[in-house]
Design a protein around this motif. Structure first.
Motif, PDB file in Angstrom:
ATOM      1  N   GLN A 149       0.831  -1.210   0.000  1.00 49.36           N
ATOM      2  CA  GLN A 149       0.000   0.000   0.000  1.00 49.36           C
ATOM      3  C   GLN A 149       0.864   1.258   0.000  1.00 49.36           C
ATOM      4  O   GLN A 149       1.729   1.439   0.850  1.00 49.36           O
ATOM      5  N   GLU A 150       0.616   2.133  -1.022  1.00 52.19           N
ATOM      6  CA  GLU A 150       1.351   3.379  -1.201  1.00 52.19           C
ATOM      7  C   GLU A 150       2.870   3.170  -1.221  1.00 52.19           C
ATOM      8  O   GLU A 150       3.637   4.021  -0.781  1.00 52.19           O
ATOM      9  N   ASN A 151       3.299   2.015  -1.723  1.00 49.56           N
ATOM     10  CA  ASN A 151       4.731   1.684  -1.722  1.00 49.56           C
ATOM     11  C   ASN A 151       5.250   1.324  -3.121  1.00 49.56           C
ATOM     12  O   ASN A 151       6.356   0.839  -3.265  1.00 49.56           O
ATOM     13  N   ILE A 152       4.419   1.544  -4.144  1.00 49.87           N
ATOM     14  CA  ILE A 152       4.842   1.251  -5.509  1.00 49.87           C
ATOM     15  C   ILE A 152       5.377   2.522  -6.156  1.00 49.87           C
ATOM     16  O   ILE A 152       4.679   3.538  -6.239  1.00 49.87           O
TER      17      ILE A 152
ATOM     18  N   THR B 172       7.993  -5.645 -14.381  1.00 48.38           N
ATOM     19  CA  THR B 172       8.809  -5.254 -13.237  1.00 48.38           C
ATOM     20  C   THR B 172       8.010  -4.288 -12.363  1.00 48.38           C
ATOM     21  O   THR B 172       7.379  -3.360 -12.880  1.00 48.38           O
ATOM     22  N   VAL B 173       8.062  -4.516 -11.062  1.00 48.74           N
ATOM     23  CA  VAL B 173       7.404  -3.633 -10.090  1.00 48.74           C
ATOM     24  C   VAL B 173       8.497  -3.000  -9.236  1.00 48.74           C
ATOM     25  O   VAL B 173       9.251  -3.724  -8.564  1.00 48.74           O
TER      26      VAL B 173
ATOM     27  N   LEU C 199      -0.550 -12.822 -15.235  1.00 41.99           N
ATOM     28  CA  LEU C 199       0.302 -11.698 -14.868  1.00 41.99           C
ATOM     29  C   LEU C 199      -0.495 -10.394 -14.836  1.00 41.99           C
ATOM     30  O   LEU C 199      -0.332  -9.567 -13.934  1.00 41.99           O
ATOM     31  N   LYS C 200      -1.389 -10.222 -15.838  1.00 43.11           N
ATOM     32  CA  LYS C 200      -2.221  -9.013 -15.861  1.00 43.11           C
ATOM     33  C   LYS C 200      -3.130  -8.951 -14.641  1.00 43.11           C
ATOM     34  O   LYS C 200      -3.309  -7.887 -14.030  1.00 43.11           O
ATOM     35  N   THR C 201      -3.707 -10.081 -14.264  1.00 42.25           N
ATOM     36  CA  THR C 201      -4.567 -10.129 -13.081  1.00 42.25           C
ATOM     37  C   THR C 201      -3.774  -9.773 -11.828  1.00 42.25           C
ATOM     38  O   THR C 201      -4.239  -9.018 -10.961  1.00 42.25           O
ATOM     39  N   PHE C 202      -2.565 -10.325 -11.737  1.00 45.69           N
ATOM     40  CA  PHE C 202      -1.715 -10.042 -10.577  1.00 45.69           C
ATOM     41  C   PHE C 202      -1.367  -8.556 -10.491  1.00 45.69           C
ATOM     42  O   PHE C 202      -1.460  -7.933  -9.430  1.00 45.69           O
ATOM     43  N   LEU C 203      -0.956  -7.955 -11.612  1.00 43.77           N
ATOM     44  CA  LEU C 203      -0.597  -6.537 -11.630  1.00 43.77           C
ATOM     45  C   LEU C 203      -1.793  -5.651 -11.279  1.00 43.77           C
ATOM     46  O   LEU C 203      -1.650  -4.634 -10.591  1.00 43.77           O
ATOM     47  N   SER C 204      -2.971  -6.068 -11.726  1.00 43.37           N
ATOM     48  CA  SER C 204      -4.182  -5.328 -11.393  1.00 43.37           C
ATOM     49  C   SER C 204      -4.428  -5.352  -9.885  1.00 43.37           C
ATOM     50  O   SER C 204      -4.762  -4.329  -9.273  1.00 43.37           O
ATOM     51  N   ALA C 205      -4.205  -6.523  -9.270  1.00 40.77           N
ATOM     52  CA  ALA C 205      -4.382  -6.646  -7.821  1.00 40.77           C
ATOM     53  C   ALA C 205      -3.357  -5.795  -7.069  1.00 40.77           C
ATOM     54  O   ALA C 205      -3.677  -5.151  -6.064  1.00 40.77           O
ATOM     55  N   VAL C 206      -2.125  -5.766  -7.573  1.00 39.63           N
ATOM     56  CA  VAL C 206      -1.072  -4.974  -6.924  1.00 39.63           C
ATOM     57  C   VAL C 206      -1.402  -3.479  -7.005  1.00 39.63           C
ATOM     58  O   VAL C 206      -1.224  -2.728  -6.038  1.00 39.63           O
ATOM     59  N   ARG C 207      -1.936  -3.034  -8.164  1.00 37.36           N
ATOM     60  CA  ARG C 207      -2.308  -1.622  -8.317  1.00 37.36           C
ATOM     61  C   ARG C 207      -3.393  -1.230  -7.313  1.00 37.36           C
ATOM     62  O   ARG C 207      -3.325  -0.183  -6.660  1.00 37.36           O
TER      63      ARG C 207
END
Length: 358
Positions: free
Chosen positions: A2-5, A19-20, A39-47
Protein backbone atom coordinates in the motif's frame (compact mmCIF):
# COMPACT_ATOMS: atom_id res chain seq x y z
CA UNK A 1 2.49 -2.72 -0.99
CA UNK A 2 0.00 0.00 0.00
CA UNK A 3 1.35 3.38 -1.20
CA UNK A 4 4.73 1.68 -1.72
CA UNK A 5 4.84 1.25 -5.51
CA UNK A 6 7.22 3.61 -7.29
CA UNK A 7 6.47 2.46 -10.84
CA UNK A 8 5.20 -0.41 -13.00
CA UNK A 9 7.08 -1.57 -16.12
CA UNK A 10 4.62 -3.50 -18.30
CA UNK A 11 5.90 -3.02 -21.85
CA UNK A 12 6.48 -6.77 -22.29
CA UNK A 13 3.51 -8.01 -20.28
CA UNK A 14 2.21 -9.95 -23.33
CA UNK A 15 5.45 -11.95 -23.18
CA UNK A 16 4.90 -12.75 -19.51
CA UNK A 17 7.42 -10.16 -18.26
CA UNK A 18 6.96 -7.17 -15.93
CA UNK A 19 8.81 -5.25 -13.24
CA UNK A 20 7.40 -3.63 -10.09
CA UNK A 21 9.63 -0.99 -8.53
CA UNK A 22 9.17 -0.59 -4.76
CA UNK A 23 9.92 2.51 -2.72
CA UNK A 24 10.92 0.77 0.51
CA UNK A 25 13.05 -1.26 0.25
CA UNK A 26 14.28 0.35 -2.99
CA UNK A 27 14.30 -2.80 -5.13
CA UNK A 28 12.87 -3.99 -8.44
CA UNK A 29 10.71 -7.11 -8.38
CA UNK A 30 11.29 -8.72 -11.78
CA UNK A 31 8.70 -11.18 -13.09
CA UNK A 32 9.36 -13.43 -16.08
CA UNK A 33 8.18 -16.65 -17.69
CA UNK A 34 4.63 -15.91 -16.43
CA UNK A 35 1.30 -16.65 -18.06
CA UNK A 36 0.31 -13.32 -19.65
CA UNK A 37 -3.32 -13.48 -18.45
CA UNK A 38 -2.38 -14.40 -14.89
CA UNK A 39 0.30 -11.70 -14.87
CA UNK A 40 -2.22 -9.01 -15.86
CA UNK A 41 -4.57 -10.13 -13.08
CA UNK A 42 -1.71 -10.04 -10.58
CA UNK A 43 -0.60 -6.54 -11.63
CA UNK A 44 -4.18 -5.33 -11.39
CA UNK A 45 -4.38 -6.65 -7.82
CA UNK A 46 -1.07 -4.97 -6.92
CA UNK A 47 -2.31 -1.62 -8.32
CA UNK A 48 -5.51 -1.81 -6.25
CA UNK A 49 -3.55 -2.76 -3.14
CA UNK A 50 -1.20 0.17 -3.71
CA UNK A 51 -4.27 2.47 -3.84
CA UNK A 52 -5.53 1.12 -0.53
CA UNK A 53 -8.40 -1.05 -1.83
CA UNK A 54 -9.93 -3.36 0.76
CA UNK A 55 -8.34 -6.81 0.58
CA UNK A 56 -11.72 -8.45 0.14
CA UNK A 57 -12.23 -6.59 -3.13
CA UNK A 58 -8.93 -7.62 -4.68
CA UNK A 59 -9.09 -10.06 -7.64
CA UNK A 60 -6.94 -12.67 -5.93
CA UNK A 61 -7.04 -16.35 -6.88
CA UNK A 62 -6.24 -19.24 -4.58
CA UNK A 63 -2.48 -19.67 -4.16
CA UNK A 64 -1.17 -22.85 -5.75
CA UNK A 65 2.32 -23.83 -4.52
CA UNK A 66 4.89 -24.16 -7.30
CA UNK A 67 6.18 -27.60 -8.13
CA UNK A 68 9.80 -28.36 -7.36
CA UNK A 69 10.49 -28.77 -11.08
CA UNK A 70 9.16 -25.24 -11.69
CA UNK A 71 11.47 -23.57 -9.21
CA UNK A 72 14.75 -22.42 -10.72
CA UNK A 73 17.61 -23.18 -8.35
CA UNK A 74 20.38 -20.61 -7.88
CA UNK A 75 23.18 -21.29 -10.35
CA UNK A 76 26.43 -22.12 -8.57
CA UNK A 77 28.66 -23.28 -11.43
CA UNK A 78 29.40 -21.84 -14.88
CA UNK A 79 31.99 -23.14 -17.36
CA UNK A 80 32.90 -21.10 -20.45
CA UNK A 81 35.54 -22.46 -22.81
CA UNK A 82 35.33 -20.16 -25.83
CA UNK A 83 35.14 -16.48 -26.67
CA UNK A 84 31.85 -17.09 -28.44
CA UNK A 85 30.12 -18.24 -25.24
CA UNK A 86 31.41 -15.42 -23.01
CA UNK A 87 28.49 -13.22 -21.83
CA UNK A 88 28.88 -9.61 -22.99
CA UNK A 89 25.47 -8.12 -22.22
CA UNK A 90 24.22 -10.25 -19.31
CA UNK A 91 25.60 -10.26 -15.77
CA UNK A 92 26.98 -13.39 -14.17
CA UNK A 93 24.61 -14.97 -11.60
CA UNK A 94 25.51 -13.59 -8.16
CA UNK A 95 25.07 -17.09 -6.70
CA UNK A 96 28.10 -18.48 -8.59
CA UNK A 97 30.62 -20.41 -6.50
CA UNK A 98 32.65 -21.86 -9.39
CA UNK A 99 33.44 -19.90 -12.55
CA UNK A 100 35.67 -21.07 -15.38
CA UNK A 101 36.33 -18.72 -18.31
CA UNK A 102 39.13 -20.31 -20.33
CA UNK A 103 40.23 -19.77 -23.96
CA UNK A 104 38.25 -16.50 -24.06
CA UNK A 105 41.19 -14.26 -25.06
CA UNK A 106 40.59 -12.04 -22.01
CA UNK A 107 43.17 -9.26 -21.70
CA UNK A 108 42.01 -8.30 -18.20
CA UNK A 109 39.78 -9.64 -15.47
CA UNK A 110 36.15 -8.62 -15.97
CA UNK A 111 34.93 -6.25 -13.23
CA UNK A 112 31.65 -8.21 -13.18
CA UNK A 113 33.58 -11.25 -11.97
CA UNK A 114 34.97 -9.24 -9.05
CA UNK A 115 31.40 -8.70 -7.77
CA UNK A 116 30.77 -12.44 -7.30
CA UNK A 117 31.28 -12.52 -3.53
CA UNK A 118 30.37 -16.21 -3.19
CA UNK A 119 33.09 -17.42 -5.58
CA UNK A 120 35.17 -20.26 -4.17
CA UNK A 121 36.86 -21.35 -7.39
CA UNK A 122 37.94 -19.01 -10.22
CA UNK A 123 39.59 -20.48 -13.32
CA UNK A 124 40.86 -17.92 -15.85
CA UNK A 125 43.47 -20.17 -17.46
CA UNK A 126 44.47 -19.93 -21.14
CA UNK A 127 43.79 -16.21 -21.58
CA UNK A 128 45.91 -13.09 -22.27
CA UNK A 129 45.73 -11.46 -18.81
CA UNK A 130 48.77 -9.25 -18.09
CA UNK A 131 47.89 -7.77 -14.70
CA UNK A 132 45.78 -8.68 -11.69
CA UNK A 133 43.55 -6.04 -10.09
CA UNK A 134 43.93 -5.61 -6.33
CA UNK A 135 40.16 -6.04 -6.01
CA UNK A 136 40.53 -9.81 -6.46
CA UNK A 137 41.33 -9.62 -2.76
CA UNK A 138 37.68 -8.64 -2.17
CA UNK A 139 36.54 -12.16 -3.11
CA UNK A 140 36.43 -13.20 0.54
CA UNK A 141 35.48 -16.85 -0.11
CA UNK A 142 38.01 -17.55 -2.88
CA UNK A 143 39.85 -20.82 -2.24
CA UNK A 144 41.16 -21.71 -5.72
CA UNK A 145 42.63 -19.33 -8.30
CA UNK A 146 43.87 -20.72 -11.62
CA UNK A 147 45.79 -18.34 -13.88
CA UNK A 148 47.69 -20.97 -15.88
CA UNK A 149 48.87 -19.88 -19.35
CA UNK A 150 48.43 -16.11 -19.26
CA UNK A 151 50.81 -13.14 -19.77
CA UNK A 152 51.40 -12.20 -16.12
CA UNK A 153 54.73 -10.58 -15.30
CA UNK A 154 54.14 -10.04 -11.57
CA UNK A 155 51.95 -10.91 -8.62
CA UNK A 156 50.89 -7.89 -6.59
CA UNK A 157 51.96 -7.48 -2.97
CA UNK A 158 48.56 -5.91 -2.28
CA UNK A 159 46.89 -9.23 -3.10
CA UNK A 160 49.09 -10.95 -0.55
CA UNK A 161 47.88 -8.54 2.14
CA UNK A 162 44.19 -8.94 1.24
CA UNK A 163 41.57 -11.34 2.58
CA UNK A 164 43.18 -14.01 0.37
CA UNK A 165 45.50 -14.56 3.35
CA UNK A 166 42.67 -16.40 5.10
CA UNK A 167 40.99 -18.17 2.18
CA UNK A 168 43.32 -19.03 -0.73
CA UNK A 169 44.42 -22.69 -0.74
CA UNK A 170 45.21 -23.40 -4.40
CA UNK A 171 47.13 -21.02 -6.68
CA UNK A 172 48.25 -21.85 -10.23
CA UNK A 173 50.56 -19.24 -11.80
CA UNK A 174 52.25 -21.67 -14.18
CA UNK A 175 53.15 -20.79 -17.77
CA UNK A 176 53.39 -17.01 -17.31
CA UNK A 177 56.31 -14.54 -17.41
CA UNK A 178 56.88 -13.97 -13.69
CA UNK A 179 60.50 -13.30 -12.66
CA UNK A 180 60.02 -12.88 -8.92
CA UNK A 181 57.32 -12.97 -6.26
CA UNK A 182 56.95 -10.15 -3.70
CA UNK A 183 58.19 -10.35 -0.12
CA UNK A 184 54.55 -10.32 1.04
CA UNK A 185 53.77 -13.51 -0.92
CA UNK A 186 54.40 -15.67 2.13
CA UNK A 187 51.49 -13.98 3.91
CA UNK A 188 49.25 -16.38 1.93
CA UNK A 189 49.65 -18.89 4.74
CA UNK A 190 46.61 -21.03 3.92
CA UNK A 191 48.17 -22.16 0.62
CA UNK A 192 48.22 -25.95 0.22
CA UNK A 193 49.00 -26.27 -3.49
CA UNK A 194 51.24 -23.81 -5.38
CA UNK A 195 52.14 -24.17 -9.08
CA UNK A 196 54.87 -21.93 -10.55
CA UNK A 197 56.08 -24.06 -13.48
CA UNK A 198 57.27 -22.53 -16.77
CA UNK A 199 57.90 -18.97 -15.61
CA UNK A 200 61.12 -16.94 -15.51
CA UNK A 201 61.68 -17.11 -11.74
CA UNK A 202 65.22 -16.30 -10.65
CA UNK A 203 64.39 -16.88 -6.98
CA UNK A 204 61.69 -18.24 -4.71
CA UNK A 205 60.15 -16.11 -1.93
CA UNK A 206 62.72 -15.39 0.79
CA UNK A 207 60.42 -16.48 3.66
CA UNK A 208 58.86 -19.46 1.88
CA UNK A 209 59.18 -21.47 5.09
CA UNK A 210 56.27 -19.46 6.53
CA UNK A 211 53.90 -21.39 4.23
CA UNK A 212 53.45 -24.08 6.85
CA UNK A 213 50.26 -25.49 5.24
CA UNK A 214 51.95 -25.95 1.85
CA UNK A 215 51.98 -29.60 0.74
CA UNK A 216 52.36 -29.46 -3.06
CA UNK A 217 54.93 -27.22 -4.73
CA UNK A 218 56.02 -27.25 -8.37
CA UNK A 219 58.43 -24.71 -9.87
CA UNK A 220 59.80 -26.73 -12.78
CA UNK A 221 61.47 -25.13 -15.80
CA UNK A 222 62.33 -21.77 -14.29
CA UNK A 223 65.70 -20.02 -13.88
CA UNK A 224 66.44 -20.82 -10.23
CA UNK A 225 70.19 -20.90 -9.44
CA UNK A 226 69.60 -22.00 -5.82
CA UNK A 227 66.96 -22.26 -3.10
CA UNK A 228 66.43 -19.80 -0.20
CA UNK A 229 67.64 -20.86 3.24
CA UNK A 230 64.04 -20.84 4.54
CA UNK A 231 63.27 -23.71 2.15
CA UNK A 232 64.46 -26.12 4.86
CA UNK A 233 61.36 -25.38 6.96
CA UNK A 234 58.90 -26.75 4.40
CA UNK A 235 57.08 -30.04 4.93
CA UNK A 236 55.78 -31.17 1.54
CA UNK A 237 54.09 -34.22 0.11
CA UNK A 238 55.18 -33.54 -3.47
CA UNK A 239 57.97 -31.33 -4.87
CA UNK A 240 58.91 -30.70 -8.51
CA UNK A 241 61.94 -28.52 -9.37
CA UNK A 242 62.91 -30.23 -12.62
CA UNK A 243 64.68 -28.24 -15.31
CA UNK A 244 66.18 -25.37 -13.29
CA UNK A 245 69.80 -24.27 -13.95
CA UNK A 246 70.97 -24.94 -10.39
CA UNK A 247 74.52 -23.82 -9.66
CA UNK A 248 77.14 -26.21 -8.35
CA UNK A 249 77.43 -25.48 -4.60
CA UNK A 250 80.86 -24.65 -3.21
CA UNK A 251 81.02 -24.03 0.57
CA UNK A 252 84.74 -23.22 0.26
CA UNK A 253 84.08 -20.09 -1.81
CA UNK A 254 82.06 -17.80 0.47
CA UNK A 255 80.46 -14.49 -0.42
CA UNK A 256 81.73 -12.32 2.45
CA UNK A 257 79.60 -9.26 3.25
CA UNK A 258 80.88 -8.73 6.80
CA UNK A 259 81.20 -5.19 8.17
CA UNK A 260 83.69 -5.04 11.01
CA UNK A 261 83.00 -3.49 13.38
CA UNK A 262 79.25 -3.89 13.07
CA UNK A 263 77.32 -0.72 12.38
CA UNK A 264 74.95 0.59 15.04
CA UNK A 265 72.06 -0.14 12.67
CA UNK A 266 73.16 -3.78 12.30
CA UNK A 267 73.53 -4.21 16.09
CA UNK A 268 70.08 -2.70 16.71
CA UNK A 269 68.47 -4.80 13.98
CA UNK A 270 70.00 -8.04 15.28
CA UNK A 271 68.86 -7.27 18.81
CA UNK A 272 65.35 -6.45 17.63
CA UNK A 273 65.00 -9.81 15.88
CA UNK A 274 66.91 -11.95 18.41
CA UNK A 275 64.98 -10.61 21.41
CA UNK A 276 61.68 -10.47 19.51
CA UNK A 277 61.19 -6.81 20.26
CA UNK A 278 57.90 -5.55 18.77
CA UNK A 279 58.25 -3.03 15.95
CA UNK A 280 56.09 -1.49 13.24
CA UNK A 281 55.79 1.44 10.84
CA UNK A 282 54.43 3.59 13.70
CA UNK A 283 57.79 3.14 15.49
CA UNK A 284 60.35 2.81 12.68
CA UNK A 285 60.69 4.01 9.08
CA UNK A 286 58.92 1.59 6.71
CA UNK A 287 62.14 0.64 4.87
CA UNK A 288 63.69 -0.52 8.16
CA UNK A 289 60.60 -2.62 8.89
CA UNK A 290 60.93 -4.24 5.46
CA UNK A 291 64.61 -5.00 6.14
CA UNK A 292 63.77 -6.57 9.49
CA UNK A 293 61.10 -8.74 7.84
CA UNK A 294 63.78 -10.34 5.63
CA UNK A 295 66.48 -10.69 8.27
CA UNK A 296 68.73 -13.69 7.60
CA UNK A 297 69.23 -16.46 10.12
CA UNK A 298 72.69 -17.79 10.94
CA UNK A 299 73.39 -21.47 11.59
CA UNK A 300 73.73 -20.55 15.27
CA UNK A 301 70.16 -19.20 15.31
CA UNK A 302 71.08 -15.52 15.50
CA UNK A 303 69.87 -12.92 13.02
CA UNK A 304 71.90 -10.80 10.63
CA UNK A 305 70.83 -8.05 8.28
CA UNK A 306 73.44 -6.62 5.93
CA UNK A 307 76.57 -8.06 7.56
CA UNK A 308 76.94 -11.78 6.83
CA UNK A 309 78.81 -14.56 5.05
CA UNK A 310 76.84 -16.41 2.37
CA UNK A 311 77.54 -19.83 0.86
CA UNK A 312 75.59 -22.51 -0.97
CA UNK A 313 75.51 -26.11 0.19
CA UNK A 314 73.86 -29.25 -1.14
CA UNK A 315 70.50 -30.33 0.28
CA UNK A 316 68.71 -33.58 -0.44
CA UNK A 317 65.17 -32.56 -1.30
CA UNK A 318 63.78 -35.65 0.44
CA UNK A 319 64.47 -33.78 3.69
CA UNK A 320 61.52 -31.48 2.92
CA UNK A 321 59.29 -33.62 0.65
CA UNK A 322 57.95 -37.16 0.68
CA UNK A 323 57.86 -37.42 -3.14
CA UNK A 324 60.47 -35.59 -5.22
CA UNK A 325 60.47 -35.29 -9.00
CA UNK A 326 64.04 -35.69 -10.28
CA UNK A 327 65.89 -32.38 -10.49
CA UNK A 328 67.65 -33.35 -13.75
CA UNK A 329 67.95 -36.12 -16.29
CA UNK A 330 70.80 -37.65 -14.28
CA UNK A 331 68.42 -38.84 -11.57
CA UNK A 332 69.44 -36.31 -8.93
CA UNK A 333 67.26 -35.22 -6.02
CA UNK A 334 69.69 -32.67 -4.60
CA UNK A 335 69.76 -28.90 -5.04
CA UNK A 336 71.89 -26.00 -3.77
CA UNK A 337 70.53 -24.00 -0.85
CA UNK A 338 71.82 -20.76 0.64
CA UNK A 339 73.37 -20.68 4.13
CA UNK A 340 74.15 -17.54 6.13
CA UNK A 341 76.64 -16.93 8.94
CA UNK A 342 76.59 -13.91 11.22
CA UNK A 343 80.35 -13.98 11.94
CA UNK A 344 83.70 -15.52 11.01
CA UNK A 345 83.46 -17.74 14.11
CA UNK A 346 80.22 -19.34 12.93
CA UNK A 347 81.57 -19.86 9.43
CA UNK A 348 84.81 -21.38 10.79
CA UNK A 349 82.88 -23.86 12.95
CA UNK A 350 80.80 -24.90 9.93
CA UNK A 351 83.93 -25.22 7.80
CA UNK A 352 85.59 -27.50 10.36
CA UNK A 353 82.56 -29.81 10.42
CA UNK A 354 82.30 -29.77 6.62
CA UNK A 355 86.00 -30.64 6.05
CA UNK A 356 85.88 -33.43 8.66
CA UNK A 357 82.76 -35.01 7.09
CA UNK A 358 84.42 -34.90 3.64
Amino acid sequence: VQENIERFFTRFVEEGKATVRLREPAVDVCLSKANASNLKTFLSAVRLAHQGTDIGSLPLSALVPAKTSEVEKPKTKMIITSRRDYPLTKNFPYSLEHLQASYCKLARIDTRVLCLKKLRKLDLSHNHIKQLPATIGDLICLQELNLHDNHLESFSGALCNSTLQKSLQFLDLSQNKIKALPIQFCQLRELINLKLDDNELIRLPFKIGQLDHLRFLSAARNKLPFLPSDFRKLCLENLDLFGNPFEQPNPLVPNIQLKIPLTLLECAARATVNYRIPYGCHLLPSHLCEDLEVAKTCQCGSACLSSFIQITVTMNLHHVAHTVVLVDNMGGTEAPIICYFCSLDCYSQFLDRYLQSN
